[in-house]
Structures are given as structure tokens and as C-alpha cells.
Design a protein around this motif. Structure first.
Motif, PDB file in Angstrom:
ATOM      1  N   ASP A  70       0.815  -1.212   0.000  1.00  0.00           N
ATOM      2  CA  ASP A  70       0.000   0.000   0.000  1.00  0.00           C
ATOM      3  C   ASP A  70       0.852   1.266   0.000  1.00  0.00           C
ATOM      4  O   ASP A  70       0.372   2.334  -0.379  1.00  0.00           O
ATOM      5  CB  ASP A  70      -0.917  -0.002   1.232  1.00  0.00           C
ATOM      6  N   LYS A  73       0.899   3.073  -3.249  1.00  0.00           N
ATOM      7  CA  LYS A  73      -0.356   3.631  -3.759  1.00  0.00           C
ATOM      8  C   LYS A  73      -0.289   5.152  -3.695  1.00  0.00           C
ATOM      9  O   LYS A  73      -0.979   5.811  -2.924  1.00  0.00           O
ATOM     10  CB  LYS A  73      -1.516   3.085  -2.919  1.00  0.00           C
ATOM     11  N   ASP A 106      -7.662   0.100  -6.749  1.00  0.00           N
ATOM     12  CA  ASP A 106      -7.855   1.515  -6.432  1.00  0.00           C
ATOM     13  C   ASP A 106      -7.037   2.403  -7.354  1.00  0.00           C
ATOM     14  O   ASP A 106      -7.546   3.342  -7.967  1.00  0.00           O
ATOM     15  CB  ASP A 106      -7.446   1.793  -4.981  1.00  0.00           C
ATOM     16  N   ALA A 134     -12.457  -3.414  -2.313  1.00  0.00           N
ATOM     17  CA  ALA A 134     -11.999  -2.390  -3.249  1.00  0.00           C
ATOM     18  C   ALA A 134     -12.443  -2.611  -4.689  1.00  0.00           C
ATOM     19  O   ALA A 134     -12.726  -1.646  -5.407  1.00  0.00           O
ATOM     20  CB  ALA A 134     -10.474  -2.287  -3.186  1.00  0.00           C
ATOM     21  N   LYS A 139     -15.270   2.954  -6.117  1.00  0.00           N
ATOM     22  CA  LYS A 139     -14.350   3.908  -5.495  1.00  0.00           C
ATOM     23  C   LYS A 139     -12.933   3.640  -5.990  1.00  0.00           C
ATOM     24  O   LYS A 139     -12.466   2.503  -5.989  1.00  0.00           O
ATOM     25  CB  LYS A 139     -14.390   3.803  -3.971  1.00  0.00           C
ATOM     26  N   THR A 140     -12.245   4.696  -6.398  1.00  0.00           N
ATOM     27  CA  THR A 140     -10.855   4.584  -6.828  1.00  0.00           C
ATOM     28  C   THR A 140     -10.051   5.673  -6.131  1.00  0.00           C
ATOM     29  O   THR A 140     -10.619   6.651  -5.634  1.00  0.00           O
ATOM     30  CB  THR A 140     -10.718   4.773  -8.353  1.00  0.00           C
ATOM     31  N   GLY A 141      -8.717   5.517  -6.100  1.00  0.00           N
ATOM     32  CA  GLY A 141      -7.936   6.586  -5.516  1.00  0.00           C
ATOM     33  C   GLY A 141      -6.546   6.174  -5.084  1.00  0.00           C
ATOM     34  O   GLY A 141      -6.149   5.017  -5.207  1.00  0.00           O
ATOM     35  N   ASN A 143      -3.243   7.311  -2.010  1.00  0.00           N
ATOM     36  CA  ASN A 143      -2.937   7.959  -0.733  1.00  0.00           C
ATOM     37  C   ASN A 143      -2.194   9.275  -0.983  1.00  0.00           C
ATOM     38  O   ASN A 143      -1.521   9.435  -2.004  1.00  0.00           O
ATOM     39  CB  ASN A 143      -2.075   7.056   0.139  1.00  0.00           C
ATOM     40  N   LYS A 148      -4.903   8.035   3.966  1.00  0.00           N
ATOM     41  CA  LYS A 148      -5.462   6.992   3.116  1.00  0.00           C
ATOM     42  C   LYS A 148      -6.493   7.545   2.135  1.00  0.00           C
ATOM     43  O   LYS A 148      -7.391   8.289   2.520  1.00  0.00           O
ATOM     44  CB  LYS A 148      -6.138   5.930   3.991  1.00  0.00           C
ATOM     45  N   ASN A 149      -6.335   7.183   0.847  1.00  0.00           N
ATOM     46  CA  ASN A 149      -7.349   7.451  -0.174  1.00  0.00           C
ATOM     47  C   ASN A 149      -7.795   8.912  -0.197  1.00  0.00           C
ATOM     48  O   ASN A 149      -8.971   9.218  -0.404  1.00  0.00           O
ATOM     49  CB  ASN A 149      -8.567   6.545   0.042  1.00  0.00           C
ATOM     50  N   GLY A 152      -9.092  10.823  -5.131  1.00  0.00           N
ATOM     51  CA  GLY A 152      -9.762   9.744  -5.842  1.00  0.00           C
ATOM     52  C   GLY A 152     -11.014  10.202  -6.557  1.00  0.00           C
ATOM     53  O   GLY A 152     -11.327  11.392  -6.620  1.00  0.00           O
TER      54      GLY A 152
END
Length: 369
Positions: A70, A73, A106, A134, A139-141, A143, A148-149, A152
């Protein structure tokens, strides 16, 4: 999100992908992996990949590989994907297949949603967490730093493929991580489904001699869990109301996850959600009358399977500040999704700093911290 997202449960992924690649018109095909899914999951897809190249000699399938975990991301990895798409001739009519867990679906979904103002994409969920969370719902995105996220968009995949074949390479920790989201869906669903989840031993899924039997038993639980989320998303695709139910466990959970990352103790998302579920059921017990017996069952299950998070009262202020950054908030008011009983959710609750501290006190007692 006018059309309902297509979700396919199958153990014949190559045939399903072949069918979808014919149904979804595109000029070029790209597949996004991380370094782990490239190693463990791509071998299950080679028949599809080879057949596609043979059928499209003028425009070979192009693979994109980014770092796993993660931590990757982020905007740097997103730029890698955009650049690879651009450098290899992707147009607004191209198709991206995201093969991986939540990080890949994501990030890949956000890359597809924003490249040339949006291209089509398919999510192939290779982790239990990705399958129930996920990959489905739009929902997409990525960090932003440790948040977090934070960046997005709502962008549903044109299709989602889910197969228990991919779960054979998952360790106990990753299975438990996904199962926390299934427990959340169980709480939102009904007593029977929730009890079935507590009685199923997810940690023995890949024990020698049990894999086929356990996978067969998991499949109906998995389908029910995914359909709980699909039902909610169908009614509220952009989280204006009911979809906030899916945030159960996540206000505390995201704060725990970020706290662990900051303190050099990173945890899988589902572990933080499991701890968050306990906290938000404690708050539900205090504010909406959620039953103590069910709270203790959940707390015991989480303590026995997920273990504790090593926080002290000295960490409460930092956790509170992290909750203030949660996307679900309105201004400086922290928003919680609570439960009155199993299947009976209550949205848009707030709590004071003192009430949050009280919840953390009880949580530490229940977890034996």
C-alpha cells in the motif's frame, strides 16, 4: 454509475477475460500488475494473454508492473501507469485490466478514470480483501502522504472478476484482512449470515487437503458478502446517504491504519478495520443501544484472530487528530456509522473527543492491552 456493475464469480478466469475482451470494444489492451501479483497471479492468466496476442498481432497486449504494498499507492506509481499508457499508444478507447488486491484496483481504477478523461477498465480481484471491498463499488484513488485514499474519484469498473483460485497463494494474515470486511457486511446483513461468518474458519482455507472443500464453502459466503455491498451501492452510488453504512469500522480503522504506518508498525487494512469495528460497536453500545452480547462476541473474535494494536492513552490525541482528516467528516465534526442491532444501521453520528477517548479505554480493556 447508471448501470449496475457486472460481477462475475468464476474459476475459469481466462475464458471469462476472453469473453469480456470481445464484449468491451477497445483498440489496445493493457494489464496492470504489482510485483507480487506478477509473480503469483500472472501464471493463471497466461492462456488468456497468449491467446489475445495471437488474435491481435498488430496490437500486442502490454503489461505494466508497479511496486507492491500500500506504500506504493501514491502519485509516483500513478504517474508510472499514466506514462506507460501514453508511451505505448493508449487512446481513450483502450482497455485496462487491473490484476491485484485493493491497492492495484484503487490505483488502476483511478488511472483509468483520469487518463484521457476516462478509459474502460476491468478489475480482477486477487485478494479476499480486494474481492469484497476495493474491486466492487466504484471507489478509486491513491494515498496522499500518510493519509489513506485522500485523492480519488467514483469510477466503476466495466466488470469485476472474482475467483477463489487466486486465494490459494494468500497467507493467513491476508485472508484475515479480507475477512474483516466480510464481517462488516455480515453486521450490515442479518443474524444468520453474521453467525455463519463467525463459525467459518477462514484461517484454515489453504491447509493441505482442505483447500478445495474450504473454497467451496467460502464461495457462497463470499457471494453473499459482495452482494450486500452491491445492494447498498446500487441504491446510493455516490455516498449521499445509505452507502455511508459501508463505512462501519472505518473512522477508527483508518486512524489506526495511519497511526501504525507512522509508527513503523504497518498493518494490513483489514486488521485496522477489525479493530475499528470493535470501537464503533462499543460506541454503538453507548449511543444507540447495540447489544452487549454481540459486542463481546465480535471483540473476542477480533482479539483471538487479529490480536491487539499497541496503543496507550498517550496516543489518543494523535488518533483523534487523524480522525479529523477522515473524508466522511463535515467540517470539524467526526462522522461515525453506528449499529442499533445487526442489520439495523444508524448513519451520521458524531462523538466528542471525550467520548472517543472513553471508547478507546474500553477497546483496550476488551483487547487485553
Amino acid at each position: 454509475m447508471a448501470n449496475e456493475q457486472k460481477v462475475i464469480f468464476t474459476n475459469d478466469i481466462c475464458s471469462a477475460l476472453s469473453d469480456l475482451s470481445k464484449e468491451i470494444h477497445h483498440d489496445r489492451l493493457f494489464m496492470l500488475f504489482d510485483t507480487e501479483t506478477m509473480k503469483h497471479c500472472m501464471p493463471l492468466l497466461t492462456t488468456f494473454m497468449n491467446d489475445y496476442d495471437a488474435a491481435h498481432p498488430a496490437s500486442h497486449l502490454h503489461t505494466i508492473v508497479i511496486e507492491a504494498t500500500d506504500v506504493a499507492k501514491n502519485i509516483e506509481s500513478l504517474t508510472e501507469v499514466w506514462t506507460s499508457l501514453s508511451d505505448n499508444g493508449a487512446t481513450r478507447h483502450s482497455l485496462l485490466i487491473n490484476v491485484g488486491g485493493g491497492m492495484i484496483t484503487d490505483l488502476g481504477g483511478f488511472a483509468a478514470a483520469t487518463f484521457k478523461r476516462g478509459i474502460k477498465f476491468i478489475n480482477v480481484a486477487t485478494s479476499l480483501l480486494g474481492a469484497v471491498d476495493a474491486a466492487v463499488g466504484g471507489k478509486t484513488g491513491i494515498n496522499l502522504g500518510n493519509l489513506k485514499n485522500e485523492i480519488g474519484a467514483f469510477a466503476p469498473a466495466d466488470a469485476v472478476l472474482i475467483s477463489t483460485k487466486f486465494f490459494e497463494s494468500l497467507d493467513k494474515e491476508n485472508l484475515l484482512s479480507g475477512y474483516a470486511e466480510m464481517l462488516k457486511h455480515g453486521l450490515l446483513s442479518n443474524c444468520q449470515h453474521f453467525n455463519d461468518l463467525l463459525e467459518f474458519d477462514i484461517t484454515s482455507l489453504n491447509e493441505e487437503g482442505k483447500a478445495e472443500e474450504k473454497a467451496a464453502a467460502l464461495l457462497p459466503l463470499l457471494e453473499t458478502s459482495v452482494n450486500v455491498k452491491r445492494s447498498v451501492v446500487r441504491q446510493d452510488p455516490f455516498e449521499q446517504g445509505l452507502r455511508k453504512a459501508l463505512n462501519l469500522g472505518h473512522t477508527f480503522g483508518h486512524a489506526f491504519e495511519t497511526w501504525c504506518m507512522r509508527h513503523g508498525q504497518p498493518v494490513l487494512h483489514g486488521y485496522a478495520v477489525a479493530w475499528g469495528l470493535v470501537c464503533e460497536l462499543i460506541m454503538s453500545n453507548q449511543l444507540t443501544g447495540f447489544g452487549s452480547e454481540t459486542l463481546y462476541r465480535v471483540a473476542n473474535y477480533v482479539r483471538d484472530n487479529y490480536g491487539p494494536i499497541n496503543i496507550t492513552c498517550d496516543d489518543y490525541e494523535e488518533l483523534y487528530q487523524l480522525m479529523l482528516h477522515d473524508k466522511k467528516n463535515l467540517g470539524d465534526t467526526i462522522n461515525f456509522t453506528l449499529m442499533k442491532s445487526i442489520g439495523n444501521v444508524e448513519l451520521n453520528h458524531t462523538a466528542s473527543k471525550e467520548e472517543i477517548g472513553s471508547v478507546l479505554d474500553i477497546f483496550r480493556d476488551l483487547m487485553g492491552i
